[in-house]
Design a protein around this motif. Structure first.
Motif, PDB file in Angstrom:
ATOM      1  N   GLY A 115     103.049  69.012 -78.646  1.00  0.00           N
ATOM      2  CA  GLY A 115     102.827  67.681 -79.124  1.00  0.00           C
ATOM      3  C   GLY A 115     104.132  67.385 -80.047  1.00  0.00           C
ATOM      4  O   GLY A 115     104.572  66.069 -79.892  1.00  0.00           O
ATOM      5  N   LEU A 116     104.442  68.142 -80.998  1.00  0.00           N
ATOM      6  CA  LEU A 116     105.632  68.101 -81.898  1.00  0.00           C
ATOM      7  C   LEU A 116     106.759  68.114 -80.986  1.00  0.00           C
ATOM      8  O   LEU A 116     107.603  67.108 -81.287  1.00  0.00           O
ATOM      9  CB  LEU A 116     105.647  69.366 -82.877  1.00  0.00           C
ATOM     10  CG  LEU A 116     104.652  69.509 -83.659  1.00  0.00           C
ATOM     11  CD1 LEU A 116     104.550  70.687 -84.581  1.00  0.00           C
ATOM     12  CD2 LEU A 116     104.444  67.973 -84.837  1.00  0.00           C
ATOM     13  N   GLN A 141     107.047  64.434 -79.573  1.00  0.00           N
ATOM     14  CA  GLN A 141     106.977  63.424 -80.612  1.00  0.00           C
ATOM     15  C   GLN A 141     108.755  63.407 -81.059  1.00  0.00           C
ATOM     16  O   GLN A 141     109.217  62.232 -81.100  1.00  0.00           O
ATOM     17  CB  GLN A 141     106.320  63.820 -82.042  1.00  0.00           C
ATOM     18  CG  GLN A 141     104.837  63.486 -81.420  1.00  0.00           C
ATOM     19  CD  GLN A 141     103.910  64.030 -82.914  1.00  0.00           C
ATOM     20  OE1 GLN A 141     104.548  64.078 -83.809  1.00  0.00           O
ATOM     21  NE2 GLN A 141     102.760  64.477 -82.489  1.00  0.00           N
ATOM     22  N   ALA A 142     109.315  64.640 -81.022  1.00  0.00           N
ATOM     23  CA  ALA A 142     110.489  64.638 -81.659  1.00  0.00           C
ATOM     24  C   ALA A 142     111.787  64.215 -80.372  1.00  0.00           C
ATOM     25  O   ALA A 142     112.684  63.745 -80.628  1.00  0.00           O
ATOM     26  CB  ALA A 142     111.078  66.238 -81.890  1.00  0.00           C
ATOM     27  N   ASN A 143     111.253  64.595 -79.140  1.00  0.00           N
ATOM     28  CA  ASN A 143     112.163  64.131 -77.864  1.00  0.00           C
ATOM     29  C   ASN A 143     111.410  63.700 -76.798  1.00  0.00           C
ATOM     30  O   ASN A 143     110.806  64.463 -76.104  1.00  0.00           O
ATOM     31  CB  ASN A 143     113.027  65.569 -77.801  1.00  0.00           C
ATOM     32  CG  ASN A 143     114.090  65.338 -76.767  1.00  0.00           C
ATOM     33  OD1 ASN A 143     114.134  64.165 -76.044  1.00  0.00           O
ATOM     34  ND2 ASN A 143     115.019  65.998 -76.740  1.00  0.00           N
ATOM     35  N   PRO A 144     111.323  62.414 -76.746  1.00  0.00           N
ATOM     36  CA  PRO A 144     110.422  61.924 -75.540  1.00  0.00           C
ATOM     37  C   PRO A 144     111.187  62.079 -74.039  1.00  0.00           C
ATOM     38  O   PRO A 144     110.436  62.115 -73.168  1.00  0.00           O
ATOM     39  CB  PRO A 144     110.556  60.364 -75.861  1.00  0.00           C
ATOM     40  CG  PRO A 144     110.910  59.986 -77.196  1.00  0.00           C
ATOM     41  CD  PRO A 144     111.874  61.318 -77.655  1.00  0.00           C
ATOM     42  N   ASP A 145     112.476  62.464 -74.138  1.00  0.00           N
ATOM     43  CA  ASP A 145     113.137  62.571 -72.956  1.00  0.00           C
ATOM     44  C   ASP A 145     113.417  63.934 -72.353  1.00  0.00           C
ATOM     45  O   ASP A 145     113.785  64.333 -71.323  1.00  0.00           O
ATOM     46  CB  ASP A 145     114.624  62.182 -72.963  1.00  0.00           C
ATOM     47  CG  ASP A 145     114.429  60.458 -73.370  1.00  0.00           C
ATOM     48  OD1 ASP A 145     113.616  59.996 -72.728  1.00  0.00           O
ATOM     49  OD2 ASP A 145     115.276  60.206 -74.265  1.00  0.00           O
ATOM     50  N   ALA A 146     112.929  65.071 -73.201  1.00  0.00           N
ATOM     51  CA  ALA A 146     113.047  66.417 -72.942  1.00  0.00           C
ATOM     52  C   ALA A 146     112.315  66.768 -71.859  1.00  0.00           C
ATOM     53  O   ALA A 146     110.913  66.377 -71.760  1.00  0.00           O
ATOM     54  CB  ALA A 146     112.766  67.128 -74.202  1.00  0.00           C
ATOM     55  N   GLU A 158      93.787  74.828 -69.286  1.00  0.00           N
ATOM     56  CA  GLU A 158      94.631  74.173 -70.251  1.00  0.00           C
ATOM     57  C   GLU A 158      95.463  72.950 -69.843  1.00  0.00           C
ATOM     58  O   GLU A 158      96.179  72.563 -70.631  1.00  0.00           O
ATOM     59  CB  GLU A 158      95.411  75.140 -70.867  1.00  0.00           C
ATOM     60  CG  GLU A 158      94.501  76.348 -71.636  1.00  0.00           C
ATOM     61  CD  GLU A 158      95.514  77.601 -72.066  1.00  0.00           C
ATOM     62  OE1 GLU A 158      96.543  77.326 -72.421  1.00  0.00           O
ATOM     63  OE2 GLU A 158      94.900  78.540 -72.082  1.00  0.00           O
ATOM     64  N   ILE A 159      95.667  72.961 -68.403  1.00  0.00           N
ATOM     65  CA  ILE A 159      96.783  72.153 -67.797  1.00  0.00           C
ATOM     66  C   ILE A 159      96.481  70.619 -68.315  1.00  0.00           C
ATOM     67  O   ILE A 159      97.501  70.039 -68.833  1.00  0.00           O
ATOM     68  CB  ILE A 159      96.733  72.188 -66.243  1.00  0.00           C
ATOM     69  CG1 ILE A 159      97.350  73.727 -65.844  1.00  0.00           C
ATOM     70  CG2 ILE A 159      97.916  71.325 -65.833  1.00  0.00           C
ATOM     71  CD1 ILE A 159      97.235  73.838 -64.518  1.00  0.00           C
ATOM     72  N   LEU A 165      99.236  65.961 -73.658  1.00  0.00           N
ATOM     73  CA  LEU A 165     100.177  66.155 -75.092  1.00  0.00           C
ATOM     74  C   LEU A 165     101.633  65.849 -74.876  1.00  0.00           C
ATOM     75  O   LEU A 165     102.524  65.748 -75.696  1.00  0.00           O
ATOM     76  CB  LEU A 165      99.790  67.708 -75.594  1.00  0.00           C
ATOM     77  CG  LEU A 165      98.600  67.590 -76.201  1.00  0.00           C
ATOM     78  CD1 LEU A 165      98.528  69.108 -76.587  1.00  0.00           C
ATOM     79  CD2 LEU A 165      98.333  66.685 -77.534  1.00  0.00           C
ATOM     80  N   GLY A 166     102.167  66.108 -73.478  1.00  0.00           N
ATOM     81  CA  GLY A 166     103.397  65.655 -73.143  1.00  0.00           C
ATOM     82  C   GLY A 166     104.384  66.684 -72.313  1.00  0.00           C
ATOM     83  O   GLY A 166     105.398  66.632 -72.118  1.00  0.00           O
TER      84      GLY A 166
END
Length: 647
Positions: free
Chosen positions: A476-477, A480-485, A496-497, A503-504
């Protein structure tokens, strides 16, 4: 009378287990509470008897037998020094601090030391079960807890041997205590050596006999027979069973023996813990509440000591919180020790009542403390990280530098892709540094740590930590810090998938099924299925989130597309490898189309396409060839382009 009491006790245990499942309590805590409610101090449905006590002792013997089979320092070899240090410090400091507190409250020093013994032991059964259910046995907190718990289990041996010495301190003295320990240690070593030499060979003979009915009988004889032999040598039944388990731990038949005894163990363990609950009389505790409060305070002190020790040795505040709160209870083996202490006269019955109350309350509270610890551990914990160099850009961030993360880091280093790794375990960081990998110490559940790693400027992030809750927070963090990574995550379970993708995460690879896929692909190849067909099957499994392995069928559209892909021709790029049949030969000499059915469309050499290839084009190692043809033809062409023996 015997049959009625045992049946009633088992009925009480069953009812307690059902209620515990509804309240989400561990089985051990449910049995204890059920015993208290149904016992003489509660509803009075059943009382303790000699028969129940004997069955309970058999139950704890089987419990220790199972612990012995699972006990393996080899599994914890990487953390062995810290395991020994943390476990020894915890037991020693807890015993010493508790003894000082209770001596100050007016308790005689032998009893105060013995109370320290009781408080120092945590619940292996409850903690292991909680971590196993949440997939955290291999996580850092699971390893730290396992190391301390195993040292505690071993410490039970000298504690039990010191009970007679504490019962008669004036008679025995230091010399008497030393002689008792030496004598018991000799008996212990002799029993272990004999068991190690005889039991595996005996099981091998039984296995080769071809009589399946012999194995369950042999398992019972081995567990109880070794326990009885220990009792004859002056040791306890549970200790003998523990030694039998250790003797068998390296045997290929060990887990089959354990499987045969598992139903019997579960029934006897239910009798043991429910029987312990029968001993508690709340009215007695009410007469001396300070004693009960002192026991609880000692348990809290033990949790604080464990947190301090783990935080110091593991250099992680997060692990300190998780371990300190996770091990803040009195364990099941302390009941055996407490019973011996009362029988020997080391502690009085009213002290045992306070101990039982504190033990039952702390064990029942453990699941809730573990949940609370996970929340607290994510709030502002972790070591501050260094500032990221300004040139760190378009790189890969590898989060977790254990076995998987370190392997990824090695490949990135070899291929020249810029990256930085981070881990919160000091030994992982030190090992990676010795290999020259760019790694830092820090907790990636903190936004500041990720910012220092330049995650906002990264091309991709690979998350390989073993803790599911930390994995979710990290994903999640990072998102949030990098939408394109591109975020790739190693998960433990397929379940868990969905949450991680929400979460991204872009790709979630569950270790639970990846081994199955690899076995499946290799099996198809061995059976003669073209590798390209196997690759399509492999891709389908992953695209469909492992539905085939979970027993969920694929859609009709997907199956139709799959048949079309397998039946039709495909484009494939292959490299001419050094040592292959094709290297150094012309296309005419190779006769690739005649021999395989695949057509060469283009040849790329040093990133430059050659003119339209013809028969005179000579192939060199490192050339890339664009092929077209059916899957079988492409598969045959690969065989010519790879070195002999590569397939």
């Amino acid at each position: 009378m015997f049959t009625v009491k045992v049946v009633i006790l088992l009925a009480v245990a069953t009812a307690g287990l059902l209620a515990g499942r509804w309240l989400r309590l561990p089985a051990v805590a449910a049995y204890l509470v059920a015993g208290v409610v149904a016992g003489p101090g509660g509803l009075g449905l059943v009382s303790r008897s000699d028969t129940i006590a004997e069955l309970a002792e058999l139950g704890v013997a089987l419990l220790l037998f199972g612990v012995g089979i699972e006990f393996s320092l080899e599994r914890l070899r990487q953390i062995l020094p810290r395991m020994l240090a943390s476990g020894t410090l915890q037991v020693g400091l807890t015993v010493g601090a508790t003894a000082v507190v209770f001596t100050g409250l007016g308790t005689a020093w032998p009893a105060a030391v013995f109370i320290g013994f009781l408080v120092s032991l945590s619940s292996t059964a409850i903690v292991f079960k909680l971590y196993e259910e949440d997939g955290e046995i291999d996580a850092p907190q699971g390893q730290a807890a396992a190391g301390i718990l195993l040292i505690q289990d071993l410490a039970l041996v000298p504690m039990m041997l010191l009970v007679p010495v504490l019962a008669r301190p004036g008679e025995a003295g230091v010399l008497g205590a030393a002689l008792a320990l030496v004598k018991a240690a000799g008996a212990l070593v002799a029993l272990l050596v004999l068991a190690r030499a005889i039991l595996p060979r005996l099981l091998a003979l039984i296995a080769r006999s071809g009589t399946p009915e012999l194995f369950p009988l042999a398992a019972v004889v081995i567990a109880f027979g070794t326990a009885l032999a220990a009792a004859r040598l002056g040791l306890s039944l549970p200790l003998g069973a523990f030694l039998a388990g250790i003797a068998l731990s390296g045997s290929p038949y060990a887990h089959q023996v354990f499987a045969e005894l598992l139903p019997l163990r579960d029934a006897f363990v239910a009798v043991f813990f429910t029987g312990v609950g029968l001993l508690l009389e709340p009215a007695v505790i009410a007469t001396e509440p300070w004693l009960f409060a002192g026991m609880l305070a000692a348990v809290v002190l033990k949790g604080a000591l464990i947190g301090a020790i783990v935080g110091l040795l593991w250099r992680s505040t997060r692990l300190a919180i998780l371990a300190g709160m996770g091990l803040a209870q009195i364990g099941e083996f302390a009941f055996v020790l407490g019973h011996d202490g009362v029988a020997a006269g080391v502690i009085a019955p009213h002290v045992e009542q306070a101990f039982l109350a504190a033990a039952i309350l702390s064990m029942a509270a453990t699941p809730f403390l573990v949940r609370l610890a996970r929340r607290l551990a994510l709030i502002g914990t972790g070591a501050p990280a260094e500032t990221s160099p300004p040139e760190l850009r378009d790189h890969v961030v590898v989060i977790g530098c254990g076995t998987t993360g370190e392997a990824v880091a090695r490949v990135l280093k070899e291929t020249g892709i810029p990256f930085v790794a981070v881990d919160q375990l000091a030994e992982h960081v030190e090992k990676a540094e010795r290999e020259g990998l760019p790694v830092r110490f820090g907790g990636a559940t903190r936004r500041g740590t990720l910012d220092a790693l330049g995650v906002g400027r990264a091309r991709a992030a690979v998350v390989t930590v073993g803790d599911p809750s930390s994995t979710r927070r990290i994903v999640g963090l990072v998102r949030q810090a990098n939408p394109d990574a591109r975020i790739l995550v190693r998960a433990r379970r397929v379940a868990e998938i969905e949450e991680l993708e929400r979460l991204g995460a872009d790709e979630v690879i569950p270790s639970e099924f990846e081994t199955s896929i690899e076995l499946f692909v290799r099996l198809l190849t061995h059976l003669g299925v073209p590798r390209h067909v196997a690759r399509i099957q492999e891709s389908i499994i992953r695209v469909q989130r492992y539905q085939a392995l979970r027993g969920v069928g694929a859609s009709a559209e997907l199956l139709a597309d799959t048949r079309r892909l397998i039946a039709g021709g495909i484009l494939e790029t292959a490299e001419v490898m050094e040592g292959s049949t094709a290297a150094g030969r012309t296309l005419r000499e190779l006769a690739l189309r005649d021999r395989t059915g695949a057509m060469v469309l283009s040849v790329v050499r040093r990133e430059t396409p050659l003119p339209t290839p013809d028969g005179s084009t000579r192939l060199e190692a490192g050339d890339l060839i664009v092929l077209f043809g059916p899957h079988e033809a492409i598969d045959r062409a690969f065989a010519l382009l790879e070195p002999a023996g590569a397939r």
